[in-house]
Design an enzyme around this catalytic site. Structure first.
Site, mmCIF file in Angstrom:
data_model
loop_
_atom_site.group_PDB
_atom_site.id
_atom_site.type_symbol
_atom_site.label_atom_id
_atom_site.label_comp_id
_atom_site.label_asym_id
_atom_site.label_seq_id
_atom_site.Cartn_x
_atom_site.Cartn_y
_atom_site.Cartn_z
ATOM 1 N N ASN A 9 38.100 37.321 45.809
ATOM 2 C CA ASN A 9 39.177 38.156 45.265
ATOM 3 C C ASN A 9 38.562 39.221 44.356
ATOM 4 O OD1 ASN A 9 41.420 39.188 43.939
ATOM 5 N ND2 ASN A 9 41.932 37.290 42.860
ATOM 6 N N TRP A 10 38.549 40.460 44.843
ATOM 7 C CA TRP A 10 37.945 41.545 44.060
ATOM 8 C C TRP A 10 38.811 41.933 42.852
ATOM 9 C CZ3 TRP A 10 35.859 45.844 47.930
ATOM 10 C CH2 TRP A 10 34.858 45.280 48.729
ATOM 11 N N LYS A 11 40.055 41.469 42.832
ATOM 12 C CA LYS A 11 41.010 41.911 41.782
ATOM 13 C C LYS A 11 41.025 43.447 41.749
ATOM 14 C CE LYS A 11 40.444 37.536 39.528
ATOM 15 N NZ LYS A 11 40.541 36.741 38.330
ATOM 16 N N HIS A 102 49.232 34.079 42.216
ATOM 17 C CA HIS A 102 48.029 34.069 41.362
ATOM 18 C C HIS A 102 48.475 34.087 39.900
ATOM 19 C CE1 HIS A 102 44.369 35.341 39.370
ATOM 20 N NE2 HIS A 102 43.719 34.907 40.432
ATOM 21 N N GLU A 104 47.476 35.595 37.393
ATOM 22 C CA GLU A 104 47.603 36.937 36.776
ATOM 23 C C GLU A 104 48.920 37.576 37.179
ATOM 24 O OE1 GLU A 104 43.783 38.458 38.083
ATOM 25 O OE2 GLU A 104 42.821 36.971 36.789
ATOM 26 N N GLU A 174 43.772 26.705 40.662
ATOM 27 C CA GLU A 174 43.016 27.552 39.735
ATOM 28 C C GLU A 174 43.519 27.302 38.317
ATOM 29 O OE1 GLU A 174 41.286 31.262 41.714
ATOM 30 O OE2 GLU A 174 43.325 31.746 41.174
ATOM 31 N N GLY A 180 37.920 33.552 34.973
ATOM 32 C CA GLY A 180 37.240 34.652 34.287
ATOM 33 C C GLY A 180 36.686 34.273 32.924
ATOM 34 N N SER A 219 36.013 30.670 37.760
ATOM 35 C CA SER A 219 34.597 30.788 37.376
ATOM 36 C C SER A 219 33.649 30.088 38.340
ATOM 37 C CB SER A 219 34.382 30.280 35.944
ATOM 38 O OG SER A 219 35.088 31.094 35.018
ATOM 39 N N GLY A 240 36.481 34.911 42.076
ATOM 40 C CA GLY A 240 36.798 36.222 41.514
ATOM 41 C C GLY A 240 35.511 36.969 41.187
ATOM 42 N N GLY A 241 35.118 36.923 39.910
ATOM 43 C CA GLY A 241 33.976 37.698 39.421
ATOM 44 C C GLY A 241 32.727 37.609 40.301
HETATM 45 P P1 PGA Z 1 37.064 34.042 38.550
HETATM 46 O O1 PGA Z 1 38.504 34.362 39.194
HETATM 47 O O2 PGA Z 1 36.198 33.476 39.645
HETATM 48 O O3 PGA Z 1 36.573 35.376 38.050
HETATM 49 O O4 PGA Z 1 37.287 33.065 37.454
HETATM 50 C C1 PGA Z 1 39.087 33.493 40.126
HETATM 51 C C2 PGA Z 1 40.449 34.005 40.525
HETATM 52 O O5 PGA Z 1 41.196 34.467 39.662
HETATM 53 O O6 PGA Z 1 40.835 33.966 41.716
#
Ligand code: PGA
Length: 259
Positions: A9-11, A102, A104, A174, A180, A219, A240-241
């Site tokens: 997930n590039w966000k 998600h 967020e 998650e 993050g 993470s 994500g990251g």
């Molecule tokens: P992260 O994000 O790996 O940067 O913690 C995961 C996500 O939100 O899908």
């Protein structure tokens, strides 16, 4: 045997040049890890919507066996919904899935359980796989509410679907406190929640519980992925990251494929 899935997930990161460089580097890492050997592994790249056509074109050009998914989808079919992107538009651009719920989106953009249900239904109606995200906050975990929160988020969706509709559904646990933050759940904590989630699905259908893919997210990186993938109810990762670094993302795919 359940398939294994790694989704990046590039966000809200990247641009056209990043997409081109990324796919080129990812292809090189893909070849060096011989990721093709893992026939049970599916890899998704989840870029911001505006980058989807470019990423898809680069994937096609480099002959990569990678799928593209959306980060979000509208809970409506079409019409006067300024700024929204429908499931049929994602389908038109060859997306096979989209994230829904998600944390967020839930925390920052008001995605309530009812909105999540509408989005899941839109995706299913177009033959796309919803990747339904579930997870508790730090406060909820500290209050001993983690299981209750996750159960409620999952049941509200499962209760609206027929078992036959769930074939395309995947889940991603998650914990919000791990996203993050560099803090990941221990493999044992993650496994315990995944087992709990599979049990909730089993209450609806034992066969479905055997088949449904449950990803872990929060993470995940190349240093902690292996011990997570060794857990019996963890079928892959939503990254994500670390997915923004093509070499690292490919290494995570390799660790998942061989697990
Ligand atoms: P992260 O994000 O790996 O940067 O913690 C995961 C996500 O939100 O899908």
């Amino acid at each position: 045997m359940r398939p294994k899935v790694v989704a990046g997930n590039w966000k809200m990161n990247g641009d056209q040049a990043f997409s081109r460089d990324y796919i080129k580097s990812f292809k090189a890492s893909w070849d060096s890890y011989s990721l093709k050997q893992y026939s049970g592994l599916s890899v998704f790249i989840i870029p911001p919507a505006i980058l989807i056509p470019g990423v898809q074109a680069c994937i096609d050009d480099s002959d990569l066996d990678v799928l593209v998914a959306g980060q979000n989808v509208a809970g409506y079919e079409s019409g006067a919904y300024t700024g929204e992107i429908s499931a049929s538009m994602l389908h038109d651009f060859s997306c096979k899935a989209a994230l829904v719920g998600h944390s967020e989106r839930r925390a920052l953009f008001g995605d309530t359980d009812n909105i999540v249900i509408d989005k899941v239904k839109q995706l299913l109606a177009r033959g796309l796989g919803p990747i339904l995200c579930l997870g508790e906050s730090l406060e909820e975990r500290e209050q001993g509410l983690a299981e209750r929160v996750v159960k409620a988020q999952l049941e509200v969706v499962l209760d609206t679907l027929e078992v036959s509709e769930c074939a395309l559904l995947s889940l991603a646990y998650e914990p919000v406190w791990a996203i993050g933050t560099g803090k990941t759940a221990t493999p044992e904590e993650a496994q315990a929640m995944h087992e709990f989630i599979r049990q909730i699905v089993a209450d609806k259908s034992v066969e479905l519980a055997e088949e449904i893919v449950i990803l872990y997210g929060g993470s995940v990186n190349s240093a902690n992925a292996d011990s997570l993938f060794r857990q019996k109810d963890i079928d892959g990762a939503l990254v994500g990251g670390a997915s923004l670094k093509p070499d690292e993302f490919a290494e995570i795919c390799h660790l998942c494929g061989r697990s």
